[in-house]
Design a protein around this motif. Sequence first.
Motif, PDB file in Angstrom:
ATOM      1  N   UNK A   1       0.848  -1.194   0.000  1.00 57.68           N
ATOM      2  CA  UNK A   1       0.000   0.000   0.000  1.00 57.68           C
ATOM      3  C   UNK A   1       0.880   1.239   0.000  1.00 57.68           C
ATOM      4  N   UNK A   2       0.315   2.309  -0.537  1.00 56.36           N
ATOM      5  CA  UNK A   2       0.937   3.624  -0.389  1.00 56.36           C
ATOM      6  C   UNK A   2       0.299   4.276   0.829  1.00 56.36           C
ATOM      7  N   UNK A   3       1.127   4.728   1.764  1.00 56.06           N
ATOM      8  CA  UNK A   3       0.601   5.246   3.023  1.00 56.06           C
ATOM      9  C   UNK A   3       1.162   6.632   3.290  1.00 56.06           C
ATOM     10  N   UNK A   4       0.426   7.366   4.079  1.00 56.78           N
ATOM     11  CA  UNK A   4       0.877   8.669   4.562  1.00 56.78           C
ATOM     12  C   UNK A   4       1.035   8.571   6.073  1.00 56.78           C
ATOM     13  N   UNK A   5       2.282   8.547   6.515  1.00 57.68           N
ATOM     14  CA  UNK A   5       2.588   8.526   7.943  1.00 57.68           C
ATOM     15  C   UNK A   5       2.346   9.920   8.490  1.00 57.68           C
ATOM     16  N   UNK A   6       1.614   9.998   9.602  1.00 61.74           N
ATOM     17  CA  UNK A   6       1.138  11.302  10.069  1.00 61.74           C
ATOM     18  C   UNK A   6       2.179  12.083  10.861  1.00 61.74           C
TER      19      UNK A   6
ATOM     20  N   UNK B   1       5.877   3.526   1.042  1.00 62.08           N
ATOM     21  CA  UNK B   1       5.259   2.266   0.667  1.00 62.08           C
ATOM     22  C   UNK B   1       5.348   1.295   1.838  1.00 62.08           C
ATOM     23  N   UNK B   2       4.314   0.495   1.970  1.00 65.14           N
ATOM     24  CA  UNK B   2       4.210  -0.422   3.093  1.00 65.14           C
ATOM     25  C   UNK B   2       3.830  -1.800   2.561  1.00 65.14           C
ATOM     26  N   UNK B   3       4.497  -2.845   3.065  1.00 64.94           N
ATOM     27  CA  UNK B   3       4.154  -4.202   2.668  1.00 64.94           C
ATOM     28  C   UNK B   3       3.333  -4.846   3.767  1.00 64.94           C
ATOM     29  N   UNK B   4       2.587  -5.880   3.401  1.00 68.03           N
ATOM     30  CA  UNK B   4       1.751  -6.564   4.375  1.00 68.03           C
ATOM     31  C   UNK B   4       0.575  -7.208   3.683  1.00 68.03           C
ATOM     32  N   UNK B   5      -0.439  -7.554   4.442  1.00 68.32           N
ATOM     33  CA  UNK B   5      -1.647  -8.162   3.896  1.00 68.32           C
ATOM     34  C   UNK B   5      -2.864  -7.554   4.565  1.00 68.32           C
ATOM     35  N   UNK B   6      -4.003  -7.705   3.886  1.00 69.97           N
ATOM     36  CA  UNK B   6      -5.262  -7.265   4.475  1.00 69.97           C
ATOM     37  C   UNK B   6      -5.396  -5.775   4.633  1.00 69.97           C
ATOM     38  N   UNK B   7      -4.832  -5.006   3.680  1.00 71.13           N
ATOM     39  CA  UNK B   7      -4.950  -3.556   3.777  1.00 71.13           C
ATOM     40  C   UNK B   7      -6.388  -3.123   3.517  1.00 71.13           C
ATOM     41  N   UNK B   8      -6.918  -2.200   4.311  1.00 67.84           N
ATOM     42  CA  UNK B   8      -8.244  -1.650   4.009  1.00 67.84           C
ATOM     43  C   UNK B   8      -8.157  -0.691   2.830  1.00 67.84           C
ATOM     44  N   UNK B   9      -9.307  -0.410   2.215  1.00 65.11           N
ATOM     45  CA  UNK B   9      -9.333   0.553   1.114  1.00 65.11           C
ATOM     46  C   UNK B   9      -8.920   1.940   1.584  1.00 65.11           C
ATOM     47  N   UNK B  10      -9.247   2.269   2.815  1.00 67.35           N
ATOM     48  CA  UNK B  10      -8.834   3.536   3.410  1.00 67.35           C
ATOM     49  C   UNK B  10      -8.859   3.361   4.918  1.00 67.35           C
ATOM     50  N   UNK B  11      -8.479   4.407   5.618  1.00 70.44           N
ATOM     51  CA  UNK B  11      -8.499   4.356   7.073  1.00 70.44           C
ATOM     52  C   UNK B  11      -7.096   4.402   7.641  1.00 70.44           C
ATOM     53  N   UNK B  12      -7.022   4.438   8.944  1.00 71.63           N
ATOM     54  CA  UNK B  12      -5.748   4.503   9.635  1.00 71.63           C
ATOM     55  C   UNK B  12      -5.285   3.106  10.044  1.00 71.63           C
ATOM     56  N   UNK B  13      -3.989   2.865   9.874  1.00 77.26           N
ATOM     57  CA  UNK B  13      -3.388   1.614  10.301  1.00 77.26           C
ATOM     58  C   UNK B  13      -2.100   1.931  11.054  1.00 77.26           C
ATOM     59  N   UNK B  14      -1.526   0.935  11.669  1.00 79.13           N
ATOM     60  CA  UNK B  14      -0.225   1.072  12.323  1.00 79.13           C
ATOM     61  C   UNK B  14       0.822   0.414  11.444  1.00 79.13           C
ATOM     62  N   UNK B  15       1.919   1.121  11.204  1.00 74.87           N
ATOM     63  CA  UNK B  15       3.009   0.581  10.385  1.00 74.87           C
ATOM     64  C   UNK B  15       4.296   0.601  11.194  1.00 74.87           C
ATOM     65  N   UNK B  16       5.197  -0.305  10.830  1.00 70.47           N
ATOM     66  CA  UNK B  16       6.511  -0.385  11.500  1.00 70.47           C
ATOM     67  C   UNK B  16       7.594  -0.033  10.490  1.00 70.47           C
ATOM     68  N   UNK B  17       8.503   0.822  10.889  1.00 76.85           N
ATOM     69  CA  UNK B  17       9.646   1.183  10.057  1.00 76.85           C
ATOM     70  C   UNK B  17      10.651   0.043  10.105  1.00 76.85           C
ATOM     71  N   UNK B  18      10.915  -0.570   8.938  1.00 72.60           N
ATOM     72  CA  UNK B  18      11.786  -1.745   8.908  1.00 72.60           C
ATOM     73  C   UNK B  18      13.187  -1.453   8.399  1.00 72.60           C
TER      74      UNK B  18
END
Length: 471
Positions: free
Chosen positions: A428-433, A440-457
């Motif tokens: 997904x393409x994400x905007x970290x607040x 860009x963020x890798x993973x599974x089960x991304x919602x179409x929109x909304x807030x998620x938690x991401x980890x800097x790898x």
Amino acid sequence: MALAVHTPGAGDFASLRAEFELPDSFSPDVLAEAAAVAGDPADFAGGRVDARHLPLVTVDPPGAKDLDQAVLIERRRLGGFRVHYAIADLAAFVPPGGAIDREARERGQTLYLPDGNVPLHPPELSEGAASLLPGVERLAVLWTIDTDAGGEPVAVRVRRALVRSVERLDYDTVAAALVAGDPHPSIAALPQLGRLRRDLAVRRGAVEPQLPEQEITAAEDGGWVLTLRPRHEVEEWNAEISLLTGMAAASIMLEARVGVLRTLPEADDGAVGWLRRSAEALGIDWPRDATVAELLAGLDPARPASLALHAGTTRLLRGAGYTAFDGTAPQLATHAGIGSPYAHVTAPIRRLVDRFATEVCLAVTRGVPVPDWVRAALAELPELMSSSDTRAARVERACLDQVEAWILAEHVGRTFRAVVLRAEQTRAEVFVENPPVLGRCVGTGFPESGRITVRLTAVDVEKRRVAFERA
């Protein structure tokens, strides 16, 4: 609060400048020509309208010295508005085919980097003799545009003039004065006209994605801070004056069948259909009879779903370029993002094409032939500007990527809140607040929109790359 840079060595953009082969100065022949032409405005005043009595003001970001535009907005006695828009007269200082002209064609436009600009013209002109600085006489091209009560233009004049700006304003001070009920008299009518023009833009079908704008500012410790650039209504209203002028210029050139336009083709039905399906997936109600512009105007861009849809609208705005023509009307004459034919004429200090388009308008409205040196340049301007736009976008993105990497280098493993802008199956393409980072963020089960938690790898400062995974 955004995170400030503390990484050792942060703040050095020399490698980036070298990578893009950005010039750090002007050649001696360019500087010599600039010194020779930067004379007393009175020496050039012959045949110009004396408009020094107009209380024009400039409205720019704080600290700006390359001032292209000065404005005065008056109410007409019979209703509507009269806009006086003075534009720096670069052509008066640039001998056709001379050293400055040749160098400007190589550069295309001013590039803005956090540690200093790469100007289109020598600072002796761009920040001195040609800049519409307050309290001094300056050469200008004066546009006078009368509108009706609804903000539509009813009369346009363009002439060479001698002007004197009375004050240099910035967006913050103008906004504060409006809130306090004490606007500068020269732009007291800007909110009313600006709102009318914004409404007309929606009715024209203008598409303007409201995406987060990242801004790099210097930190007190010598590093850099990455923040979100606030959207000023004042800036939007001011931009409407520039757009009004650019649309008037396009009309003049199209009627004369000679000139150069900023163009963008209409999005095809497939792209609009894709956007409509995206709105449905995001839970956004899109009435069947509403245009894209009307839909976007009614959304709150702060909501994650709205932000995701605004990101999707960029698919509708692909293919922007410049269209030059001489003798016949061009096949593509409109800019779909603006909803009208449009030309660049209001930033000649910072953009090459404006000088030539302005000369076309001056000649046409005077009823004289377009100068040969202008006609000869028309065919090459689209390629010069396209190349320049590409480089400017790459430099801007590289600066942001570099600062993002510097800021995040010490935070690998940390989690952040982010908004999903575009989602696929495994990425997904994400905007970290906080800090405001596009990534860009890798993973599974991304919602179409909304807030998620991401980890800097991972962070690679040298390659200006950061990587996230869904946490």
